[in-house]
Design a protein around this motif. Structure first.
Motif, PDB file in Angstrom:
ATOM      1  N   THR A   1     -19.470   0.813  16.750  1.00 14.99           N
ATOM      2  CA  THR A   1     -18.922   1.407  15.528  1.00 14.99           C
ATOM      3  C   THR A   1     -18.060   2.624  15.835  1.00 14.99           C
ATOM      4  O   THR A   1     -17.249   3.036  14.996  1.00 14.99           O
ATOM      5  CB  THR A   1     -20.055   1.827  14.583  1.00 14.99           C
ATOM      6  OG1 THR A   1     -21.012   2.631  15.320  1.00 14.99           O
ATOM      7  CG2 THR A   1     -20.758   0.632  13.986  1.00 14.99           C
ATOM      8  N   ARG A   2     -18.205   3.211  17.024  1.00 15.49           N
ATOM      9  CA  ARG A   2     -17.447   4.419  17.373  1.00 15.49           C
ATOM     10  C   ARG A   2     -16.207   4.121  18.193  1.00 15.49           C
ATOM     11  O   ARG A   2     -15.413   5.024  18.480  1.00 15.49           O
ATOM     12  CB  ARG A   2     -18.354   5.418  18.097  1.00 15.49           C
ATOM     13  CG  ARG A   2     -19.522   5.848  17.218  1.00 15.49           C
ATOM     14  CD  ARG A   2     -20.391   6.919  17.828  1.00 15.49           C
ATOM     15  NE  ARG A   2     -21.530   7.191  16.949  1.00 15.49           N
ATOM     16  CZ  ARG A   2     -22.496   8.063  17.213  1.00 15.49           C
ATOM     17  NH1 ARG A   2     -22.461   8.777  18.331  1.00 15.49           N
ATOM     18  NH2 ARG A   2     -23.491   8.231  16.359  1.00 15.49           N
ATOM     19  N   GLY A   3     -16.039   2.863  18.595  1.00 16.11           N
ATOM     20  CA  GLY A   3     -14.771   2.422  19.169  1.00 16.11           C
ATOM     21  C   GLY A   3     -14.469   2.870  20.580  1.00 16.11           C
ATOM     22  O   GLY A   3     -13.351   2.668  21.055  1.00 16.11           O
ATOM     23  N   ALA A   4     -15.424   3.488  21.278  1.00 16.17           N
ATOM     24  CA  ALA A   4     -15.139   4.002  22.610  1.00 16.17           C
ATOM     25  C   ALA A   4     -15.923   3.286  23.694  1.00 16.17           C
ATOM     26  O   ALA A   4     -16.124   3.827  24.782  1.00 16.17           O
ATOM     27  CB  ALA A   4     -15.435   5.503  22.658  1.00 16.17           C
ATOM     28  N   ALA A   5     -16.381   2.078  23.428  1.00 14.22           N
ATOM     29  CA  ALA A   5     -17.126   1.292  24.415  1.00 14.22           C
ATOM     30  C   ALA A   5     -16.534  -0.102  24.462  1.00 14.22           C
ATOM     31  O   ALA A   5     -16.011  -0.605  23.461  1.00 14.22           O
ATOM     32  CB  ALA A   5     -18.617   1.234  24.036  1.00 14.22           C
TER      33      ALA A   5
ATOM     34  N   ARG B   1     -28.960  -3.954  25.290  1.00 13.74           N
ATOM     35  CA  ARG B   1     -28.662  -2.519  25.356  1.00 13.74           C
ATOM     36  C   ARG B   1     -29.210  -1.761  24.159  1.00 13.74           C
ATOM     37  O   ARG B   1     -29.616  -0.608  24.280  1.00 13.74           O
ATOM     38  CB  ARG B   1     -27.145  -2.314  25.456  1.00 13.74           C
ATOM     39  CG  ARG B   1     -26.552  -2.775  26.766  1.00 13.74           C
ATOM     40  CD  ARG B   1     -25.051  -2.533  26.799  1.00 13.74           C
ATOM     41  NE  ARG B   1     -24.460  -2.996  28.045  1.00 13.74           N
ATOM     42  CZ  ARG B   1     -23.171  -2.907  28.329  1.00 13.74           C
ATOM     43  NH1 ARG B   1     -22.327  -2.360  27.469  1.00 13.74           N
ATOM     44  NH2 ARG B   1     -22.714  -3.347  29.493  1.00 13.74           N
ATOM     45  N   GLY B   2     -29.186  -2.372  22.991  1.00 11.75           N
ATOM     46  CA  GLY B   2     -29.646  -1.691  21.783  1.00 11.75           C
ATOM     47  C   GLY B   2     -28.582  -0.780  21.213  1.00 11.75           C
ATOM     48  O   GLY B   2     -28.045  -1.012  20.127  1.00 11.75           O
ATOM     49  N   LEU B   3     -28.239   0.282  21.946  1.00 11.50           N
ATOM     50  CA  LEU B   3     -27.241   1.258  21.515  1.00 11.50           C
ATOM     51  C   LEU B   3     -26.050   1.166  22.445  1.00 11.50           C
ATOM     52  O   LEU B   3     -26.210   0.987  23.663  1.00 11.50           O
ATOM     53  CB  LEU B   3     -27.850   2.663  21.574  1.00 11.50           C
ATOM     54  CG  LEU B   3     -27.151   3.806  20.835  1.00 11.50           C
ATOM     55  CD1 LEU B   3     -27.206   3.583  19.327  1.00 11.50           C
ATOM     56  CD2 LEU B   3     -27.818   5.133  21.187  1.00 11.50           C
ATOM     57  N   ALA B   4     -24.839   1.275  21.906  1.00 13.29           N
ATOM     58  CA  ALA B   4     -23.635   1.225  22.736  1.00 13.29           C
ATOM     59  C   ALA B   4     -23.542   2.491  23.599  1.00 13.29           C
ATOM     60  O   ALA B   4     -24.083   3.539  23.236  1.00 13.29           O
ATOM     61  CB  ALA B   4     -22.404   1.081  21.852  1.00 13.29           C
ATOM     62  N   PRO B   5     -22.828   2.432  24.736  1.00  7.22           N
ATOM     63  CA  PRO B   5     -22.745   3.591  25.625  1.00  7.22           C
ATOM     64  C   PRO B   5     -22.143   4.840  24.974  1.00  7.22           C
ATOM     65  O   PRO B   5     -22.442   5.961  25.391  1.00  7.22           O
ATOM     66  CB  PRO B   5     -21.852   3.095  26.772  1.00  7.22           C
ATOM     67  CG  PRO B   5     -21.995   1.616  26.752  1.00  7.22           C
ATOM     68  CD  PRO B   5     -22.197   1.240  25.321  1.00  7.22           C
ATOM     69  N   ASP B   6     -21.313   4.656  23.942  1.00 12.50           N
ATOM     70  CA  ASP B   6     -20.712   5.819  23.277  1.00 12.50           C
ATOM     71  C   ASP B   6     -21.581   6.349  22.140  1.00 12.50           C
ATOM     72  O   ASP B   6     -21.158   7.235  21.381  1.00 12.50           O
ATOM     73  CB  ASP B   6     -19.313   5.479  22.753  1.00 12.50           C
ATOM     74  CG  ASP B   6     -19.310   4.370  21.706  1.00 12.50           C
ATOM     75  OD1 ASP B   6     -20.407   3.807  21.428  1.00 12.50           O
ATOM     76  OD2 ASP B   6     -18.234   4.064  21.152  1.00 12.50           O
ATOM     77  N   GLY B   7     -22.796   5.813  22.014  1.00 11.39           N
ATOM     78  CA  GLY B   7     -23.702   6.264  20.963  1.00 11.39           C
ATOM     79  C   GLY B   7     -23.570   5.516  19.659  1.00 11.39           C
ATOM     80  O   GLY B   7     -24.318   5.772  18.710  1.00 11.39           O
ATOM     81  N   GLY B   8     -22.641   4.575  19.601  1.00  7.64           N
ATOM     82  CA  GLY B   8     -22.434   3.812  18.375  1.00  7.64           C
ATOM     83  C   GLY B   8     -23.363   2.615  18.272  1.00  7.64           C
ATOM     84  O   GLY B   8     -24.159   2.319  19.174  1.00  7.64           O
TER      85      GLY B   8
ATOM     86  N   GLU C   1     -31.199  10.520  22.415  1.00  4.73           N
ATOM     87  CA  GLU C   1     -30.970  11.396  23.566  1.00  4.73           C
ATOM     88  C   GLU C   1     -31.443  10.740  24.861  1.00  4.73           C
ATOM     89  O   GLU C   1     -30.781  10.844  25.905  1.00  4.73           O
ATOM     90  CB  GLU C   1     -31.693  12.731  23.359  1.00  4.73           C
ATOM     91  CG  GLU C   1     -31.047  13.635  22.320  1.00  4.73           C
ATOM     92  CD  GLU C   1     -31.826  14.919  22.100  1.00  4.73           C
ATOM     93  OE1 GLU C   1     -32.872  15.123  22.768  1.00  4.73           O
ATOM     94  OE2 GLU C   1     -31.397  15.734  21.272  1.00  4.73           O
ATOM     95  N   ALA C   2     -32.579  10.053  24.799  1.00  4.41           N
ATOM     96  CA  ALA C   2     -33.077   9.360  25.991  1.00  4.41           C
ATOM     97  C   ALA C   2     -32.109   8.274  26.440  1.00  4.41           C
ATOM     98  O   ALA C   2     -31.840   8.113  27.641  1.00  4.41           O
ATOM     99  CB  ALA C   2     -34.457   8.761  25.710  1.00  4.41           C
TER     100      ALA C   2
END
Length: 435
Positions: free
Chosen positions: A9-13, A24-31, A201-202
């Motif tokens: 959703t944040r477009g940077a991954a 992964r669950g969460l994208a590397p950019d936090g999205g 954060e983890a």
């Protein structure tokens, strides 16, 4: 059926496959992961289906297109979604009112559907590794218990539950802390928002990422959301068969995962009219729809504890699908209910309809009662019953004046010993507990 990719959703991954997004669950950019396009579905082709596994094969096939999990979709659905999810008529109500009962699973809450589907998916993805997959899960009440039940004693995984001390019901806490084996429970001195922050954060901490193979089982994981679409698809087809009209849904809302699943089901063409979000006094979403200002805030403890969320993660997915406030307002409406009114609604609906609501379901029932009479009469409405009232006996029983029957699956868990570790709300403390 062309391959489908998933992006942040944040477009940077970079884009990934569904399997990678689930792992992964969460994208590397936090999205949060979303598909690059909404796949096609054929609701008409399963108009007569009532089994959730059968509906899942059609509703979810497009999301699995081109993925290595596609050949296993049927067996995943059979193993995970073989649970009752009846849409029952409220017979004593003069208007066409129904309840979608999502509390007949192992932990008596709607989270069972998503957690079981995620566990079955990850089991087919996980390859032998020197260390188990660590499922980090923040919970405001029901998610942790459902995830623990779904992953308990699976040798390739360990579950670490973070929950806010003193902010879940006694029976919810028992479900979070009764497992042992590969499940650890961390009681955090803070709110659900602190727990959710610590999980994020983890995930984004490089040192922890090198030490642990992390995945998430919160509704930030798309593997949790997809199966939740299925019961909305099946329920909407059922109501249309019975009434000849599209159903509107009133959904108890917290982190917005369950609500977004309904949005996706409607976008795929299933017969859903309006979607109304019922919040407790954590008003971040109702205030946003009214003012246009997105203003996350600290969560407030309420009777409907699983909805005590001040910064709902899945708003990112809603805004990705509907980029403007005008579009969001066209798709969703929201209202909020305070604790005193929740208590009144539990009592009134027990007297009027003979139905026993948990506090979360009571928020949806209250929002239904506020609809104009013409709206309530015009077409069918479905109150989404997200948890069994026996999980909140200390609230419900004094109001209705009788004991709530405890489901057998819940009764078994209530007899087990508790194990939990108390921690401050810091990443350092969680990192130490993970060792």
């Amino acid at each position: 059926m062309s391959d489908l990719k998933f992006v942040s959703t944040r477009g940077a991954a970079p884009s990934v496959s569904l399997s990678e997004a689930i792992a992964r669950g969460l994208a590397p950019d936090g999205g949060l992961y979303v598909p690059t396009r909404l796949p096609a579905a054929d609701p008409g082709g399963i108009a007569g289906a009532s089994s959730l596994p059968v509906v899942a094969r059609t509703a979810l096939a497009g999301f699995f297109a081109g993925d290595r999990l596609l050949p296993a979709l049927g067996e995943i659905a059979d193993a995970a979604l073989d649970l009752p999810a009846p849409t029952t008529a409220i017979e004593a109500c003069p208007d066409p009112l129904f309840a979608l009962e999502l509390y007949h699973g192992p932990t008596a809450a709607f989270k069972d559907f998503g957690a079981r589907f995620l566990a079955e998916s990850l089991q087919r993805l996980d390859s032998p590794a020197p260390q188990p997959l660590t499922i980090l899960v923040a919970t405001s009440g029901d998610t942790g218990g459902a995830v623990a039940a779904a992953f308990h004693r699976r040798p390739w995984a360990r579950v670490v539950i973070l929950y806010p001390a003193g902010l879940v019901s006694p029976r919810q806490e028992q479900q979070l802390c009764c497992w042992g084996d590969n499940v650890s429970s961390l009681r955090i001195a803070g709110t659900f928002d602190d727990c959710q922050r610590l999980v994020k954060e983890a995930f984004s901490d490089p040192a922890l990422g090198r030490k642990h193979r992390f995945s998430s089982a919160n509704s930030i994981n798309i593997g949790r959301l997809l199966p939740q679409m299925v019961y909305y698809a099946a329920s909407s087809l059922d109501v249309e068969r019975r009434t000849g009209a599209k159903a509107s849904y009133i959904i108890p809302a917290g982190n917005l995962g369950n609500s977004f699943a309904a949005v996706w089901a409607r976008a795929l063409g299933f017969p859903i009219a309006r979607i109304v979000l019922a919040h407790n006094v954590n008003r971040t979403v109702p205030d946003y729809l009214k003012s246009g200002i997105w203003q996350p805030r600290p969560s407030i403890a309420t009777l409907a504890s699983a909805m005590d969320v001040g910064n709902p993660s899945n708003m990112e997915r809603i805004r990705a699908l509907f980029p403007t406030l005008t579009e969001i307002r066209e798709q969703l409406s929201a209202d909020s209910v305070d604790d005193a009114t929740i208590r009144i609604r539990i009592g009134e609906d027990f007297m009027r309809f003979g139905r026993e609501w948990c506090p979360h379901t009571a928020t949806a029932a209250e929002v239904y009662s506020r609809l104009p009479a013409a709206d309530r009469q015009a077409h069918p409405w479905v109150v989404v019953a997200t948890a069994h009232p026996a999980k909140f006996n200390e609230i419900v029983e004094p109001i209705i004046g009788k004991p709530v029957t405890v489901p057998d699956s819940l009764d078994r868990l209530l007899r087990l010993p508790q194990h939990a570790v108390d921690l401050p709300p810091t990443l350092e403390a969680v990192a130490a507990a993970l060792e």
